[in-house]
Design an enzyme around this catalytic site. Sequence first.
Site, PDB file in Angstrom:
ATOM      1  N   ARG A   1       4.399 -36.730 -13.724  1.00  0.00           N
ATOM      2  CA  ARG A   1       4.137 -36.326 -12.345  1.00  0.00           C
ATOM      3  C   ARG A   1       5.375 -35.577 -11.884  1.00  0.00           C
ATOM      4  O   ARG A   1       6.485 -36.125 -11.874  1.00  0.00           O
ATOM      5  CB  ARG A   1       3.877 -37.535 -11.448  1.00  0.00           C
ATOM      6  CG  ARG A   1       3.919 -37.155  -9.963  1.00  0.00           C
ATOM      7  CD  ARG A   1       3.391 -38.220  -9.051  1.00  0.00           C
ATOM      8  NE  ARG A   1       1.949 -38.347  -9.184  1.00  0.00           N
ATOM      9  CZ  ARG A   1       1.166 -38.862  -8.238  1.00  0.00           C
ATOM     10  NH1 ARG A   1       1.676 -39.286  -7.097  1.00  0.00           N
ATOM     11  NH2 ARG A   1      -0.147 -38.964  -8.423  1.00  0.00           N
TER      12      ARG A   1
ATOM     13  N   HIS B   1      -4.323 -31.816 -10.316  1.00  0.00           N
ATOM     14  CA  HIS B   1      -4.381 -33.281 -10.368  1.00  0.00           C
ATOM     15  C   HIS B   1      -5.637 -33.664 -11.154  1.00  0.00           C
ATOM     16  O   HIS B   1      -6.570 -34.293 -10.624  1.00  0.00           O
ATOM     17  CB  HIS B   1      -4.403 -33.859  -8.955  1.00  0.00           C
ATOM     18  CG  HIS B   1      -4.033 -35.317  -8.890  1.00  0.00           C
ATOM     19  ND1 HIS B   1      -3.644 -36.060  -9.995  1.00  0.00           N
ATOM     20  CD2 HIS B   1      -3.990 -36.184  -7.832  1.00  0.00           C
ATOM     21  CE1 HIS B   1      -3.388 -37.297  -9.616  1.00  0.00           C
ATOM     22  NE2 HIS B   1      -3.586 -37.402  -8.327  1.00  0.00           N
TER      23      HIS B   1
ATOM     24  N   GLN C   1      -7.158 -37.296 -11.310  1.00  0.00           N
ATOM     25  CA  GLN C   1      -7.889 -37.653 -10.100  1.00  0.00           C
ATOM     26  C   GLN C   1      -9.333 -37.158 -10.197  1.00  0.00           C
ATOM     27  O   GLN C   1     -10.280 -37.895  -9.889  1.00  0.00           O
ATOM     28  CB  GLN C   1      -7.194 -37.049  -8.879  1.00  0.00           C
ATOM     29  CG  GLN C   1      -7.876 -37.379  -7.567  1.00  0.00           C
ATOM     30  CD  GLN C   1      -7.822 -38.859  -7.250  1.00  0.00           C
ATOM     31  OE1 GLN C   1      -6.748 -39.454  -7.272  1.00  0.00           O
ATOM     32  NE2 GLN C   1      -8.956 -39.468  -6.961  1.00  0.00           N
TER      33      GLN C   1
ATOM     34  N   ASP D   1      -8.527 -34.451   1.494  1.00  0.00           N
ATOM     35  CA  ASP D   1      -7.206 -34.872   1.022  1.00  0.00           C
ATOM     36  C   ASP D   1      -6.199 -34.567   2.129  1.00  0.00           C
ATOM     37  O   ASP D   1      -6.523 -33.892   3.122  1.00  0.00           O
ATOM     38  CB  ASP D   1      -6.845 -34.111  -0.278  1.00  0.00           C
ATOM     39  CG  ASP D   1      -5.500 -34.531  -0.859  1.00  0.00           C
ATOM     40  OD1 ASP D   1      -5.017 -35.634  -0.554  1.00  0.00           O
ATOM     41  OD2 ASP D   1      -4.915 -33.735  -1.633  1.00  0.00           O
TER      42      ASP D   1
ATOM     43  N   CYS E   1      -8.844 -38.876  -2.241  1.00  0.00           N
ATOM     44  CA  CYS E   1      -8.037 -39.316  -3.391  1.00  0.00           C
ATOM     45  C   CYS E   1      -6.993 -40.340  -2.999  1.00  0.00           C
ATOM     46  O   CYS E   1      -6.486 -41.053  -3.854  1.00  0.00           O
ATOM     47  CB  CYS E   1      -7.384 -38.115  -4.048  1.00  0.00           C
ATOM     48  SG  CYS E   1      -6.244 -37.257  -2.959  1.00  0.00           S
TER      49      CYS E   1
ATOM     50  N   ARG F   1      -9.723 -44.620 -11.318  1.00  0.00           N
ATOM     51  CA  ARG F   1      -8.598 -43.970 -11.996  1.00  0.00           C
ATOM     52  C   ARG F   1      -8.301 -44.672 -13.326  1.00  0.00           C
ATOM     53  O   ARG F   1      -8.082 -44.030 -14.353  1.00  0.00           O
ATOM     54  CB  ARG F   1      -7.349 -44.001 -11.090  1.00  0.00           C
ATOM     55  CG  ARG F   1      -7.438 -43.144  -9.835  1.00  0.00           C
ATOM     56  CD  ARG F   1      -7.426 -41.662 -10.161  1.00  0.00           C
ATOM     57  NE  ARG F   1      -6.246 -41.282 -10.915  1.00  0.00           N
ATOM     58  CZ  ARG F   1      -5.063 -40.952 -10.377  1.00  0.00           C
ATOM     59  NH1 ARG F   1      -4.922 -40.932  -9.066  1.00  0.00           N
ATOM     60  NH2 ARG F   1      -4.047 -40.600 -11.142  1.00  0.00           N
TER      61      ARG F   1
HETATM   62  N1  NVA Z   1      -2.453 -33.331  -2.521  1.00  0.00           N
HETATM   63  C1  NVA Z   1      -1.704 -34.566  -2.550  1.00  0.00           C
HETATM   64  C2  NVA Z   1      -2.358 -35.529  -3.487  1.00  0.00           C
HETATM   65  C3  NVA Z   1      -1.705 -36.888  -3.549  1.00  0.00           C
HETATM   66  C4  NVA Z   1      -2.360 -37.787  -4.534  1.00  0.00           C
HETATM   67  C5  NVA Z   1      -0.275 -34.288  -2.947  1.00  0.00           C
HETATM   68  O1  NVA Z   1      -0.043 -33.487  -3.843  1.00  0.00           O
HETATM   69  O2  NVA Z   1       0.632 -34.847  -2.323  1.00  0.00           O
HETATM   70  N1   CP Z   2      -4.405 -40.315  -5.684  1.00  0.00           N
HETATM   71  C1   CP Z   2      -3.158 -40.468  -6.185  1.00  0.00           C
HETATM   72  O1   CP Z   2      -2.765 -39.814  -7.147  1.00  0.00           O
HETATM   73  O2   CP Z   2      -2.401 -41.401  -5.560  1.00  0.00           O
HETATM   74  P1   CP Z   2      -0.858 -41.676  -5.810  1.00  0.00           P
HETATM   75  O3   CP Z   2      -0.085 -40.497  -5.285  1.00  0.00           O
HETATM   76  O4   CP Z   2      -0.563 -42.934  -5.069  1.00  0.00           O
HETATM   77  O5   CP Z   2      -0.629 -41.829  -7.292  1.00  0.00           O
END
Ligand code: NVA
Ligand code: CP
Length: 295
Positions: free
Chosen positions: A100, A127, A130, A209, A250, A278
């Site tokens: 990540r 992502h 997800q 989201d 998500c 997930r």
């Molecule tokens: N679009 C959000 C998703 C978090 C799971 C982000 O990138 O912060």
């Molecule tokens: N949906 C998701 O990826 O959540 P987190 O950022 O908590 O991992």
Amino acid sequence: MPRHFLTGAELSRDELMRLLERARVLKAEPLSSDALHRRTVALIFQRPSTRTRVSFEAAVAELGGHPMVLRTDELQLTRGESMRDTAYVLSRHAVAIGIRTGPDELAGELAAHGSVPVINMLTARHHPCQALADLLTLEETFGRLEGLVLAYVGDGNNVARSLAILGGLAGVEVRIASPSGYELEPVAGAVLGTDPRRAVSGANAVYTDVWVSMSDDPSSAARRREALAPYRLDDALLELAAPDAIALHCLPAHPGEEISSEVLYGPRQRIWEQAENRRHAQKALLEFLVGGRFN
Ligand code: NVA
Ligand code: CP
């Protein structure tokens, strides 16, 4: 060359369908697979996470393996070691590496130099893990994916892009409504527009989201909230969808911002199931990439 999972587009439609089918089996029988027996999966987190970290750790453990969580501040990356050298070393110990991070280029570099599968656990642009869980949630709710309509309302971000890519691959009609300046670039098969009501009309699922993602400049938050306010997923918007439509997110959510509390905790949400899924989807993915099950 190992198979990587960086955008989701690496999968064929047939592979995606088999993966989702396998995820359903693993959900029904969570401890039935030892595909990672005594093997290590390295999980690099350069951004915060609740769901991804917990679901990946639990997924690897349930498959009999050892999840090795590596936070940025624990790695020599913070002291200037390259992603290339990190990839070489981790590949000597782990059977797969999840990452990540912000820039997609960093995940790409890890994949370019890693000799084991690299999994994108969220980047600025994608992502895909997800989206796998989201498709599993849709399929278990409606018993099919082909021909379903999924409306995403809000920021044209990483989550929207992965839904467009993997949803399209699965035969779902993905409609995305975003305000001007926050729209997704064209993705094959996805229907893009600016009108949330039009996107949601008759849809089987409505998804949203956050309005400010981890990779967004925090100083843009107020501007984003103003532009995205008409895209809030509330009961009035959900009312325009199909009578049995479900609401998805998500997570993490900001109730009262991109989603109302009524929808987040209401009778039509499948959001907490989505969060659970997930783990099941990622177990199938790990089996696919490293367990040899699909070879
Ligand atoms: N679009 C959000 C998703 C978090 C799971 C982000 O990138 O912060
Ligand atoms: N949906 C998701 O990826 O959540 P987190 O950022 O908590 O991992």
